[in-house]
Write a protein that holds these residues in place. Sequence first.
Motif, PDB file in Angstrom:
ATOM      1  N   ASN A 175      -1.699  -3.379  -2.432  1.00 24.95           N
ATOM      2  CA  ASN A 175      -1.707  -3.109  -1.009  1.00 24.95           C
ATOM      3  C   ASN A 175      -0.830  -3.113   0.103  1.00 24.95           C
ATOM      4  O   ASN A 175      -0.927  -2.061   1.197  1.00 24.95           O
ATOM      5  N   TYR A 217      -1.641  -0.192   2.920  1.00 29.58           N
ATOM      6  CA  TYR A 217      -2.265  -1.184   4.510  1.00 29.58           C
ATOM      7  C   TYR A 217      -0.593  -1.453   5.130  1.00 29.58           C
ATOM      8  O   TYR A 217      -0.012  -1.202   6.401  1.00 29.58           O
ATOM      9  N   ASP A 254       6.603  -4.888   2.587  1.00 28.84           N
ATOM     10  CA  ASP A 254       6.219  -3.308   3.285  1.00 28.84           C
ATOM     11  C   ASP A 254       6.986  -3.455   4.429  1.00 28.84           C
ATOM     12  O   ASP A 254       6.622  -4.469   5.320  1.00 28.84           O
ATOM     13  N   ARG A 267     -11.838  -9.589   3.450  1.00 31.51           N
ATOM     14  CA  ARG A 267     -10.750  -8.306   4.016  1.00 31.51           C
ATOM     15  C   ARG A 267     -10.808  -8.443   5.288  1.00 31.51           C
ATOM     16  O   ARG A 267     -11.329  -9.210   6.127  1.00 31.51           O
ATOM     17  N   LEU A 290      -6.706 -10.117  -3.543  1.00 32.57           N
ATOM     18  CA  LEU A 290      -5.447 -11.485  -3.806  1.00 32.57           C
ATOM     19  C   LEU A 290      -6.491 -12.524  -4.464  1.00 32.57           C
ATOM     20  O   LEU A 290      -5.429 -13.283  -4.924  1.00 32.57           O
TER      21      LEU A 290
HETATM   22  P1  ADP Z   1      -8.238  -5.420  -0.205  1.00 33.65           P
HETATM   23  O1  ADP Z   1      -7.159  -5.037   0.022  1.00 33.65           O
HETATM   24  O2  ADP Z   1      -9.520  -5.291  -1.372  1.00 33.65           O
HETATM   25  O3  ADP Z   1      -8.758  -5.941   1.161  1.00 33.65           O
HETATM   26  P2  ADP Z   1      -6.965  -7.846  -1.055  1.00 33.65           P
HETATM   27  O4  ADP Z   1      -7.642  -8.984  -1.539  1.00 33.65           O
HETATM   28  O5  ADP Z   1      -6.567  -7.378  -1.775  1.00 33.65           O
HETATM   29  O6  ADP Z   1      -8.668  -7.103  -0.467  1.00 33.65           O
HETATM   30  O7  ADP Z   1      -6.784  -8.175  -0.512  1.00 33.65           O
HETATM   31  C1  ADP Z   1      -7.421  -9.405   1.138  1.00 33.65           C
HETATM   32  C2  ADP Z   1      -6.962  -9.500   2.746  1.00 33.65           C
HETATM   33  O8  ADP Z   1      -5.987  -8.736   2.434  1.00 33.65           O
HETATM   34  C3  ADP Z   1      -7.038  -7.727   2.502  1.00 33.65           C
HETATM   35  O9  ADP Z   1      -7.807  -7.519   3.401  1.00 33.65           O
HETATM   36  C4  ADP Z   1      -5.867  -7.161   4.270  1.00 33.65           C
HETATM   37  O10 ADP Z   1      -6.412  -6.915   5.423  1.00 33.65           O
HETATM   38  C5  ADP Z   1      -4.984  -7.968   3.602  1.00 33.65           C
HETATM   39  N1  ADP Z   1      -3.567  -7.611   2.521  1.00 33.65           N
HETATM   40  C6  ADP Z   1      -2.904  -8.061   1.801  1.00 33.65           C
HETATM   41  N2  ADP Z   1      -2.049  -7.694   1.906  1.00 33.65           N
HETATM   42  C7  ADP Z   1      -1.617  -6.465   2.657  1.00 33.65           C
HETATM   43  C8  ADP Z   1      -0.346  -5.964   2.905  1.00 33.65           C
HETATM   44  N3  ADP Z   1       0.600  -5.826   2.303  1.00 33.65           N
HETATM   45  N4  ADP Z   1      -0.474  -5.557   4.301  1.00 33.65           N
HETATM   46  C9  ADP Z   1      -1.446  -6.465   5.473  1.00 33.65           C
HETATM   47  N5  ADP Z   1      -2.836  -6.792   5.155  1.00 33.65           N
HETATM   48  C10 ADP Z   1      -2.803  -6.702   3.901  1.00 33.65           C
END
Ligand code: ADP
Length: 612
Positions: free
Chosen positions: A508, A512, A536, A555, A571
């Motif tokens: 992630n 991102y 990050d 998401r 997550l």
């Molecule tokens: P995915 O990444 O497949 O969409 P996740 O469950 O890993 O699903 O993450 C859920 C949401 O959390 C993501 O769609 C994103 O919007 C947000 N997210 C997760 N990690 C980060 C990050 N490091 N920086 C910004 N947004 C994040």
Amino acid sequence: MTPLQEWLKPPKSLLLILFLLTLVSVTALAWSGWKLLEQDRMVQAQQRQELLEQEADRIAATLRVSLAETGDRLSAWLAAPPAAGALKDGVLLIARDHTITAYPAERLLYYPTPSNDPEAPAEIFADAELLEFQEEQLVRAAAAYRVLAESKDAAVRAGALLRLGRVLRKAGHADEAQAAYARLAGFTGVCVAGVPADLVARHELGDSALRADLLRGKWHITRGQFEFYFGEPVPEDRRLLADAAAVAWNPANGPGQTTIWIGSHPFLAMWRSLGATHAVLIQSPQLPPTERVFCAAVDSEGRLVAGRRDRSGRAAIRTTAESKLPWTLYLSTAQPPPLSGMPANQRYLMFGVGVMALFLVAGTYFTARAIRGEIETSRMQSDFVSAVSHEFRSPLTSIRQLSEILALGRAPDQERRQLYYDTLVRETQRLQRLVEALLNFGRMEAGKRPYHFEELDAGELVALVAAEFEHRAAEAGRRIELSGPDYPCMVEADPEALAVALRNLIDNALKYSPDEPVVWVNWSMQNGQIAIQVRDHGAGIADAERKAIFRKFVRGSAAAAGNVRGSGVGLAMVLHIVDAHRGEIQVTSEPGQGSTFTVLLPAVEKPCPASS
Ligand code: ADP
């Protein structure tokens, strides 16, 4: 799509239908509640009316009995006058042998007829009066009166004394005149000039107690005589009864009764006769006492005779023809029941309807919520399916193209072939990871993912997982910076599961923050806990999303804004794993500045060495 699905598709219309249905149900409920309440009120009004009718009958009967008893008493008084104090109210006149007697006398100020006491005939005094008035021989007249004043007849004596006093006063012998009047004042039961002799004498003497005696009804005099001797307006309350007696004094033969009005004051006059003896009773009309009802007696002209008439509600009426009473009776309830005094059954009814309406509204609310949740989940699921399909499609496409090239021997040289083989391996690994991730998630969701805990060094695991991303990061000109203490930070964990969690967080962080060269991963010991931080400088997460992103298929806006591929389960999986380790996950983030995900796991009891 089935017709039902088609019909249910726009969620807003479904919610609108639900809302309308609830509105209709609540309205129907309220309407039926109101109707029931109205019915109950009608029943109660009917019961009240019945009670009122019964009360009207009771009062009419009581009144009839009381009037009959009064009539009987009146008949009895014809023979034997009432004892003192027997008459609580009003006055009784008994006429016998042309003489009227009042009981109790002190209640009657004046009588309907003049006194019947004996009075000397005027002719007896004719000679003396001739001397007094025509010849003005006052001394001789006085002498004549003096002679008559010694008569055997009390009436003659009284008449003579009155005249003697007058003539002596005229002659200037005031003292002697006073003596004559004083003598006259001692007479009772005789009249002079139609007025009781002692009254005249005391008036002439200027007796100060005269008014009090007049008010005590001491003399049988007429209204004119009373007003003359009283010299002042007659007290209103005393006058009414005397006037009523004057009006009522019409002793007819036989029994009877009538209502007499003196101004706006009603009196009930009742009479009885026995031979030449007549009795008339004059009283204020009285009604039997009532509770919680207004009772009014009204005469044939609609005037209120007694009681209180309330026209606001329904009334029970007993006409004179029905009740054989001298008046029409009107009965009404004293007060409509106030709201706070609403009967218990009505209160229960209202309460029940209220509770039902509340349940209905609450039920609708929760159903609407559930529908919205379902709609949201099914939307997220369909997003998930399309996202996952997309994830599968790109490695599969490269694998198919590269294996075709290799199979057809179209790879120009060994170096290129090797590159294709490496890519095939990488894409296959990516596919495998994807499938494993989904299988893992499915098992976790079903609670079937077995965890095998062992003691491991968190720093070592972090380094291993980070190394998996090295190649991909390097290709994009990026790197993962690791930092942590150089002693082992031992934690009791399932290495595979924890690796999955770390992989998701690092993946992630890279996804991102595509334009940032570095992603930081740090591990440390904090208050008996192992903290693994993945940081990050990427898109960051809005406050409102910080909780929701841990739910499956959710998401965030960063995914949409950066057109980042993903399935929305990463997550959720991390949270599962951390929970299974009795740990905690925290996120701090500032939109546009980046995010830090911190996994906190309980450290193994034995302390880490300070340094190696
Ligand atoms: P995915 O990444 O497949 O969409 P996740 O469950 O890993 O699903 O993450 C859920 C949401 O959390 C993501 O769609 C994103 O919007 C947000 N997210 C997760 N990690 C980060 C990050 N490091 N920086 C910004 N947004 C994040």
